[in-house]
Each structure stands twice: as C-alpha cells, then as structure tokens.
Design a protein around this motif. Structure first.
Motif, mmCIF file in Angstrom:
data_model
loop_
_atom_site.group_PDB
_atom_site.id
_atom_site.type_symbol
_atom_site.label_atom_id
_atom_site.label_comp_id
_atom_site.label_asym_id
_atom_site.label_seq_id
_atom_site.Cartn_x
_atom_site.Cartn_y
_atom_site.Cartn_z
ATOM 1 N N TYR A 1 0.818 -1.220 0.000
ATOM 2 C CA TYR A 1 0.000 0.000 0.000
ATOM 3 C C TYR A 1 0.850 1.267 0.000
ATOM 4 O O TYR A 1 0.323 2.363 -0.014
ATOM 5 N N GLY A 2 2.178 1.126 0.069
ATOM 6 C CA GLY A 2 3.064 2.277 -0.027
ATOM 7 C C GLY A 2 3.730 2.708 1.266
ATOM 8 O O GLY A 2 4.477 3.684 1.285
ATOM 9 N N THR A 3 3.501 2.018 2.350
ATOM 10 C CA THR A 3 4.151 2.358 3.614
ATOM 11 C C THR A 3 5.636 2.037 3.512
ATOM 12 O O THR A 3 6.009 0.978 3.005
ATOM 13 N N LEU B 1 5.992 -11.520 -3.542
ATOM 14 C CA LEU B 1 4.973 -12.036 -2.616
ATOM 15 C C LEU B 1 3.596 -11.421 -2.853
ATOM 16 O O LEU B 1 2.618 -11.824 -2.236
ATOM 17 N N PHE B 2 3.512 -10.449 -3.762
ATOM 18 C CA PHE B 2 2.224 -9.782 -4.035
ATOM 19 C C PHE B 2 1.085 -10.767 -4.293
ATOM 20 O O PHE B 2 0.030 -10.668 -3.660
ATOM 21 N N PRO B 3 1.252 -11.738 -5.189
ATOM 22 C CA PRO B 3 0.128 -12.650 -5.431
ATOM 23 C C PRO B 3 -0.295 -13.418 -4.183
ATOM 24 O O PRO B 3 -1.491 -13.655 -3.977
ATOM 25 N N ALA B 4 0.651 -13.792 -3.339
ATOM 26 C CA ALA B 4 0.299 -14.540 -2.123
ATOM 27 C C ALA B 4 -0.485 -13.670 -1.154
ATOM 28 O O ALA B 4 -1.508 -14.096 -0.604
ATOM 29 N N VAL B 5 -0.034 -12.441 -0.946
ATOM 30 C CA VAL B 5 -0.719 -11.536 -0.017
ATOM 31 C C VAL B 5 -2.123 -11.229 -0.522
ATOM 32 O O VAL B 5 -3.100 -11.298 0.222
ATOM 33 N N PHE B 6 -2.243 -10.941 -1.803
ATOM 34 C CA PHE B 6 -3.548 -10.558 -2.305
ATOM 35 C C PHE B 6 -4.453 -11.750 -2.607
ATOM 36 O O PHE B 6 -5.665 -11.606 -2.660
ATOM 37 N N LEU C 1 -12.079 -3.500 0.469
ATOM 38 C CA LEU C 1 -11.196 -3.090 -0.619
ATOM 39 C C LEU C 1 -11.277 -4.091 -1.756
ATOM 40 O O LEU C 1 -11.494 -5.280 -1.520
ATOM 41 N N ALA C 2 -11.085 -3.603 -2.959
ATOM 42 C CA ALA C 2 -11.091 -4.471 -4.145
ATOM 43 C C ALA C 2 -9.857 -4.154 -4.980
ATOM 44 O O ALA C 2 -9.433 -3.002 -5.063
ATOM 45 N N LEU C 3 -9.308 -5.166 -5.599
ATOM 46 C CA LEU C 3 -8.220 -4.970 -6.552
ATOM 47 C C LEU C 3 -8.828 -4.721 -7.924
ATOM 48 O O LEU C 3 -9.669 -5.497 -8.379
ATOM 49 N N THR D 1 -8.608 0.741 -16.266
ATOM 50 C CA THR D 1 -9.998 0.474 -16.639
ATOM 51 C C THR D 1 -10.944 0.298 -15.450
ATOM 52 O O THR D 1 -12.153 0.368 -15.625
ATOM 53 N N GLY D 2 -10.386 0.040 -14.284
ATOM 54 C CA GLY D 2 -11.234 -0.235 -13.129
ATOM 55 C C GLY D 2 -11.786 -1.650 -13.119
ATOM 56 O O GLY D 2 -12.591 -2.001 -12.256
ATOM 57 N N ALA D 3 -11.344 -2.490 -14.063
ATOM 58 C CA ALA D 3 -11.828 -3.871 -14.125
ATOM 59 C C ALA D 3 -11.288 -4.654 -12.934
ATOM 60 O O ALA D 3 -10.138 -4.467 -12.537
#
Length: 163
Positions: free
Chosen positions: A43-45, A100-105, A122-124, A129-131
């Motif tokens: 998230y940028g922290t 690790l992004f795919p595992a976390v999300f 929250l949604a990814l 496009t917002g898809a």
C-alpha cells in the motif's frame, strides 16, 4: 477437489515433506505481523512508525519482524534524513518481497469472498480500466487453471546436485 499427485508422489507415504516449499515460505512470512507488514508495504508504507501504527503492533514487535524480513531479503533499508533530524531508514520491498504480491492478495481475495460481507472493504482493480483483478493459477500463456486440473510432480532440476 485437490491437485493430482503424479509419479512417485502418488504414494504419499513414500516421500517426506521435509523440504516443502510451503513450509519454508511459512517460516519466512507465516506470522500475522509479517503478512500485515507486507500488506502495508504494497500500500506504499515505507517508514517504521507508519508500519507499527498501521499494523497495530508495538515498536518492539515491528522492529523485530522488520529486522527479520530485512535479514531474509524481503525488505531492504534505505537511509533518509529530514532537515535537522538524524538519519533514519525506510523499508523498501526487494524483488523477492514484491514477488509475494500474489500470495498476499490471494489471501485478501479469499478473505473478501469468505469472511466479509459484500466483497470486503477493498477491491483490486486494473488502474486504467477499473476492471476487477483476481489472483488465480494460470499457465505461462495466461490461461486460468482449475485446482482439479493441476498435477504435482517431482521437479527433476531440484534433484540435480548443486555445484
């Protein structure tokens, strides 16, 4: 529904899980704090105080976990200095950490589906496009693969002596 164990793996009593990659990964990121620190990094922290506050842990817990994640190569420390202040450090994800992004999300996606109402807070989505974006097993060509269509086999490259 499960993956299919093939070849010598089909007889589960004939092999050991001693070298299990899932077990090794859990040794690295298997704590709640580690996963939430990773979430915050995605998230940028980057700053210690922000990590501790956002994850809701004491400074001592945040320091110990971040130190371990740095030692393991998930994060790296980068110095910064505010005017008139001492040098401090930001925590940046390394490539190993970014992978690790795919595992976390995937955990977020599962939690949104099974533990939250209305799909979670929250949604990814794809930025342009917002898809909706989902995490799922895929072939190198991008085709989605159902769990029951996945086979587990011995990795012959792993069996080769290291030299």
């Amino acid at each position: 529904m499960s993956v299919k164990l093939s070849g010598p793996l089909a007889d589960r009593s004939s092999w050991s899980t001693e070298e299990c990659s899932v077990g090794k990964a859990m040794d690295v990121v298997g704590s709640r704090t580690a996963m939430l620190l990773l979430r915050e990094a995605f998230y940028g922290t980057t700053r210690f105080d922000d990590f501790a506050a956002r994850v809701g842990v004491t400074d001592a817990v945040a320091a110990a976990r971040l130190k371990k994640l740095v030692a393991l190569g998930i994060f790296e420390k980068q110095p910064y200095r505010e005017p008139g202040q001492r040098t401090r450090y930001e925590y940046q994800l390394t490539q190993m950490g970014r992978d690790l992004f795919p595992a976390v999300f995937a955990l977020m996606q599962w939690g949104n589906t099974y533990l939250q109402h209305s799909g979670g807070p929250l949604a990814l989505v794809e930025q342009g496009t917002g898809a909706p974006v989902t995490v799922a097993p895929r072939t190198p060509e991008g085709e989605r693969v159902a769990v029951e269509d996945i086979a587990v086999r011995v990795n012959l490259d792993w069996l080769q002596p290291q030299g």
